[in-house]
Design a protein around this motif. Structure first.
Motif, PDB file in Angstrom:
ATOM      1  N   PRO A  82       0.809  -1.226   0.000  1.00  0.00           N
ATOM      2  CA  PRO A  82       0.000   0.000   0.000  1.00  0.00           C
ATOM      3  C   PRO A  82       0.846   1.281   0.000  1.00  0.00           C
ATOM      4  O   PRO A  82       0.435   2.304  -0.552  1.00  0.00           O
ATOM      5  CB  PRO A  82      -0.822  -0.110   1.283  1.00  0.00           C
ATOM      6  N   SER A  83       2.040   1.234   0.582  1.00  0.00           N
ATOM      7  CA  SER A  83       2.889   2.422   0.665  1.00  0.00           C
ATOM      8  C   SER A  83       3.360   2.912  -0.707  1.00  0.00           C
ATOM      9  O   SER A  83       3.786   4.060  -0.835  1.00  0.00           O
ATOM     10  CB  SER A  83       4.087   2.152   1.570  1.00  0.00           C
ATOM     11  N   VAL A  84       3.245   2.069  -1.725  1.00  0.00           N
ATOM     12  CA  VAL A  84       3.592   2.477  -3.088  1.00  0.00           C
ATOM     13  C   VAL A  84       2.742   3.679  -3.512  1.00  0.00           C
ATOM     14  O   VAL A  84       3.173   4.509  -4.304  1.00  0.00           O
ATOM     15  CB  VAL A  84       3.396   1.293  -4.069  1.00  0.00           C
ATOM     16  N   PHE A  85       1.542   3.804  -2.965  1.00  0.00           N
ATOM     17  CA  PHE A  85       0.607   4.857  -3.350  1.00  0.00           C
ATOM     18  C   PHE A  85       0.642   6.068  -2.423  1.00  0.00           C
ATOM     19  O   PHE A  85      -0.208   6.952  -2.533  1.00  0.00           O
ATOM     20  CB  PHE A  85      -0.813   4.289  -3.406  1.00  0.00           C
ATOM     21  N   GLY A  86       1.575   6.109  -1.480  1.00  0.00           N
ATOM     22  CA  GLY A  86       1.661   7.252  -0.573  1.00  0.00           C
ATOM     23  C   GLY A  86       1.574   6.826   0.875  1.00  0.00           C
ATOM     24  O   GLY A  86       2.081   5.779   1.265  1.00  0.00           O
ATOM     25  N   GLU A  87       0.902   7.624   1.680  1.00  0.00           N
ATOM     26  CA  GLU A  87       0.818   7.424   3.128  1.00  0.00           C
ATOM     27  C   GLU A  87      -0.215   6.371   3.516  1.00  0.00           C
ATOM     28  O   GLU A  87      -1.075   6.611   4.366  1.00  0.00           O
ATOM     29  CB  GLU A  87       0.486   8.756   3.818  1.00  0.00           C
ATOM     30  N   TYR A  88      -0.139   5.200   2.929  1.00  0.00           N
ATOM     31  CA  TYR A  88      -1.067   4.115   3.225  1.00  0.00           C
ATOM     32  C   TYR A  88      -0.296   2.913   3.733  1.00  0.00           C
ATOM     33  O   TYR A  88       0.830   2.673   3.321  1.00  0.00           O
ATOM     34  CB  TYR A  88      -1.876   3.736   1.977  1.00  0.00           C
ATOM     35  N   ASP A  89      -0.920   2.163   4.655  1.00  0.00           N
ATOM     36  CA  ASP A  89      -0.231   1.000   5.217  1.00  0.00           C
ATOM     37  C   ASP A  89      -1.063  -0.277   5.187  1.00  0.00           C
ATOM     38  O   ASP A  89      -0.641  -1.310   5.696  1.00  0.00           O
ATOM     39  CB  ASP A  89       0.257   1.291   6.632  1.00  0.00           C
ATOM     40  N   ARG A  90      -2.245  -0.224   4.619  1.00  0.00           N
ATOM     41  CA  ARG A  90      -3.045  -1.439   4.482  1.00  0.00           C
ATOM     42  C   ARG A  90      -4.138  -1.222   3.438  1.00  0.00           C
ATOM     43  O   ARG A  90      -4.366  -0.113   2.966  1.00  0.00           O
ATOM     44  CB  ARG A  90      -3.657  -1.869   5.802  1.00  0.00           C
ATOM     45  N   TYR A  91      -4.830  -2.334   3.154  1.00  0.00           N
ATOM     46  CA  TYR A  91      -6.015  -2.287   2.305  1.00  0.00           C
ATOM     47  C   TYR A  91      -7.222  -2.580   3.180  1.00  0.00           C
ATOM     48  O   TYR A  91      -7.117  -3.278   4.185  1.00  0.00           O
ATOM     49  CB  TYR A  91      -5.938  -3.341   1.190  1.00  0.00           C
ATOM     50  N   GLU A  92      -8.363  -2.019   2.795  1.00  0.00           N
ATOM     51  CA  GLU A  92      -9.619  -2.307   3.481  1.00  0.00           C
ATOM     52  C   GLU A  92     -10.668  -2.707   2.461  1.00  0.00           C
ATOM     53  O   GLU A  92     -10.666  -2.211   1.332  1.00  0.00           O
ATOM     54  CB  GLU A  92     -10.130  -1.084   4.252  1.00  0.00           C
ATOM     55  N   THR A 149      -4.523   7.577  10.656  1.00  0.00           N
ATOM     56  CA  THR A 149      -5.560   8.597  10.501  1.00  0.00           C
ATOM     57  C   THR A 149      -6.957   7.999  10.325  1.00  0.00           C
ATOM     58  O   THR A 149      -7.942   8.725  10.366  1.00  0.00           O
ATOM     59  CB  THR A 149      -5.271   9.478   9.274  1.00  0.00           C
ATOM     60  N   GLN A 150      -7.037   6.685  10.093  1.00  0.00           N
ATOM     61  CA  GLN A 150      -8.290   5.980   9.817  1.00  0.00           C
ATOM     62  C   GLN A 150      -8.963   6.467   8.534  1.00  0.00           C
ATOM     63  O   GLN A 150     -10.165   6.266   8.340  1.00  0.00           O
ATOM     64  CB  GLN A 150      -9.270   6.091  10.996  1.00  0.00           C
TER      65      GLN A 150
END
Length: 167
Positions: A82-92, A149-150
């Motif tokens: 997910p971090s490939v797309f920026g400030e993300y650390d998981r998928y939901e 940040t949820q």
């Protein structure tokens, strides 16, 4: 006489502004839909959503009464970190009846014994506490997410339940 006239106008205005909500066609259970990539950057990414009814007990007791719920389970493959797309650390996982209600649930990466040399990781998740019937306009999505940040990010995979209509 004036009172009846005023009442008639009020009733006419109410009748003209009242919308008749047409019932949406409902999904047939069980069903599955293919989730397709929404981004050019991940051409191999695809997934599948299984939508089904489940009978869940109210308590752990063997004699507990049961309740029926709808379940949305997602298997998504060939997803980059997910971090490939920026400030993300998981998928939901995310399911929504547009303009009405939505549900979101955590997805988890699957550890593979022999990971693909080409890249991409499978992610899975499910939510089985949906008490309403799901109409065919329901959208099922895999979205990026930031646990700090949820906040949900962009949609990565998606489809509707149109294929779940009774034949």
């Amino acid at each position: 006489m004036r009172t009846w006239f005023a009442l008639g106008i009020v009733l006419a205005l109410l009748a003209s502004s009242t919308h008749r909500v047409q019932a949406q066609p409902q999904a047939s259970y069980p069903c599955s839909v293919v989730l397709r990539a929404t981004m050019k950057e991940i051409p191999n990414a695809q997934g599948v959503a299984l939508i089904t009814k489940v009978r869940k007990p109210y308590a752990e007791s063997a004699t507990s009464p049961v309740r029926e719920r709808q379940s949305v389970g997602i298997y998504a493959d060939w997803l980059p970190s997910p971090s490939v797309f920026g400030e993300y650390d998981r998928y939901e996982g995310f399911a929504q009846v547009p303009g009405e209600i939505s549900w979101r649930f955590t997805m988890h990466p699957v550890k593979e014994n022999t990971p693909s040399w080409f890249g991409g990781t499978p992610w899975v998740g499910k939510f089985d506490e949906i008490s309403q019937e799901l109409p065919l306009i329901t959208r099922v999505e895999v979205r990026l997410s930031n646990t700090g940040t949820q906040e949900l990010g962009p949609v990565v995979l998606q489809n509707t339940l149109q294929a779940c209509g009774s034949s």
